[in-house]
Design an enzyme around this catalytic site. Structure first.
Site, short mmCIF file in Angstrom:
data_model
loop_
_atom_site.label_atom_id
_atom_site.label_comp_id
_atom_site.label_asym_id
_atom_site.label_seq_id
_atom_site.Cartn_x
_atom_site.Cartn_y
_atom_site.Cartn_z
N ASN A 1 -82.34 -89.29 39.72
CA ASN A 1 -81.19 -89.68 40.34
C ASN A 1 -80.28 -89.35 40.87
O ASN A 1 -79.18 -88.68 39.68
CB ASN A 1 -81.62 -91.79 41.23
CG ASN A 1 -83.18 -91.58 41.06
OD1 ASN A 1 -84.17 -91.38 41.62
ND2 ASN A 1 -83.41 -93.41 40.26
N HIS A 2 -79.49 -89.82 41.98
CA HIS A 2 -78.09 -89.41 42.40
C HIS A 2 -77.61 -90.26 43.01
O HIS A 2 -77.96 -91.30 44.02
CB HIS A 2 -77.37 -88.20 43.03
CG HIS A 2 -78.05 -86.88 42.69
ND1 HIS A 2 -77.09 -85.97 43.10
CD2 HIS A 2 -78.24 -86.28 41.53
CE1 HIS A 2 -77.84 -84.84 41.98
NE2 HIS A 2 -78.74 -84.93 41.36
N THR A 3 -77.06 -91.36 42.17
CA THR A 3 -76.12 -92.20 42.88
C THR A 3 -75.62 -92.65 44.61
O THR A 3 -75.09 -91.46 45.12
CB THR A 3 -74.85 -92.95 42.40
OG1 THR A 3 -74.73 -95.03 42.81
CG2 THR A 3 -73.56 -92.04 42.41
N LEU A 4 -76.15 -93.56 45.16
CA LEU A 4 -75.70 -93.35 46.88
C LEU A 4 -74.97 -94.89 47.17
O LEU A 4 -74.09 -94.99 48.17
CB LEU A 4 -77.18 -94.38 47.21
CG LEU A 4 -78.65 -94.04 47.29
CD1 LEU A 4 -79.37 -94.95 48.29
CD2 LEU A 4 -78.77 -92.06 47.57
N THR B 1 -73.12 -86.65 47.46
CA THR B 1 -74.32 -86.60 46.57
C THR B 1 -74.63 -85.84 45.25
O THR B 1 -74.97 -86.02 44.66
CB THR B 1 -75.36 -85.88 47.71
OG1 THR B 1 -75.08 -84.27 48.11
CG2 THR B 1 -75.81 -86.46 49.02
#
Length: 216
Positions: A83-86, A91
């Site tokens: 995942n990539h942090t929101l 992004t």
């Protein structure tokens, strides 16, 4: 014929199907007895490398798979680091490239949102090329359809499919499911399971309930 406990291959002349427990060395991957994995593309013994992805020790996440599960070729368990942090306005995972951007190495996990480990119950069937995401719990007796993407929990004895996964139907009525979860036949001694093999394989629920249930 009983297969020796240290033999990963439960079928004679079949090197595509393994008892997965015997192929795992990573302490953060726990697999129950008799769970099988089939792979007709790659070496099934390389399950941890090819099927458990983005599973980095820095997160302390665990993959726990119960007993008597059936995992089809290409099923993937996708962990948090994918995942990539929101929380970020970008992004791009800047914390991973701490050297390039003069950031603190200890903050590398800020590049993603940690959703935790993956828990798969007992007697679960995971279909061809299904994807299970981090933080998911799949209940006992559930069935995950081919190429399904599981983003949330799946209740026990539920058939789930689609992208993202949605419940299709329960395998049995609520009373039967409750009794099966109390019986927990997968925890019985091997000889007790063998004695009740006819009832299990034929779907004779009444006969299984009438059996002498071993003490836990």
């Amino acid at each position: 014929m009983t297969i020796p406990a240290d033999n990963p291959y439960p079928r004679t002349n079949d090197r595509e199907t393994i008892y997965l427990k015997n192929a795992i060395t990573d302490p953060d991957i726990v697999v129950g007895d008799y769970t099988i994995y089939n792979d007709f593309v790659r070496d099934p013994a390389e399950f941890a490398k090819n099927n458990v992805l983005y599973h980095y020790p820095v997160n302390h996440d665990r993959l726990v798979i119960g007993k008597f599960c059936s995992i089809a070729c290409g099923a993937k368990f996708l962990f948090t680091s994918a995942n990539h942090t929101l929380r970020s306005l970008a992004t791009y995972p800047f914390p991973i490239f701490f050297e390039e951007w003069d950031l603190e190495k200890k903050n590398v996990t800020e590049a993603w949102d940690n959703k935790g480990g993956i828990l798969v119950g007992n007697d679960v069937w995971i279909g061809y090329e299904a994807v299970i995401l981090s933080g998911v719990t799949i209940g006992d007796g559930a069935i995950i359809g081919a190429r399904t993407v599981v983003t949330g929990d799946v209740p026990p004895y539920t058939i789930a499919g689609g992208v993202p996964a949605k419940p299709i139907r329960r395998r049995f009525d609520a009373q039967t499911i409750s009794k099966l979860q109390k019986l927990r036949w997968w925890d019985w001694p091997r000889d007790a399971i063998a004695r009740q093999m006819g009832a299990i394989c034929s779907g004779d629920f009444d006969a299984l309930c009438a059996a002498d249930i071993p003490l836990a």
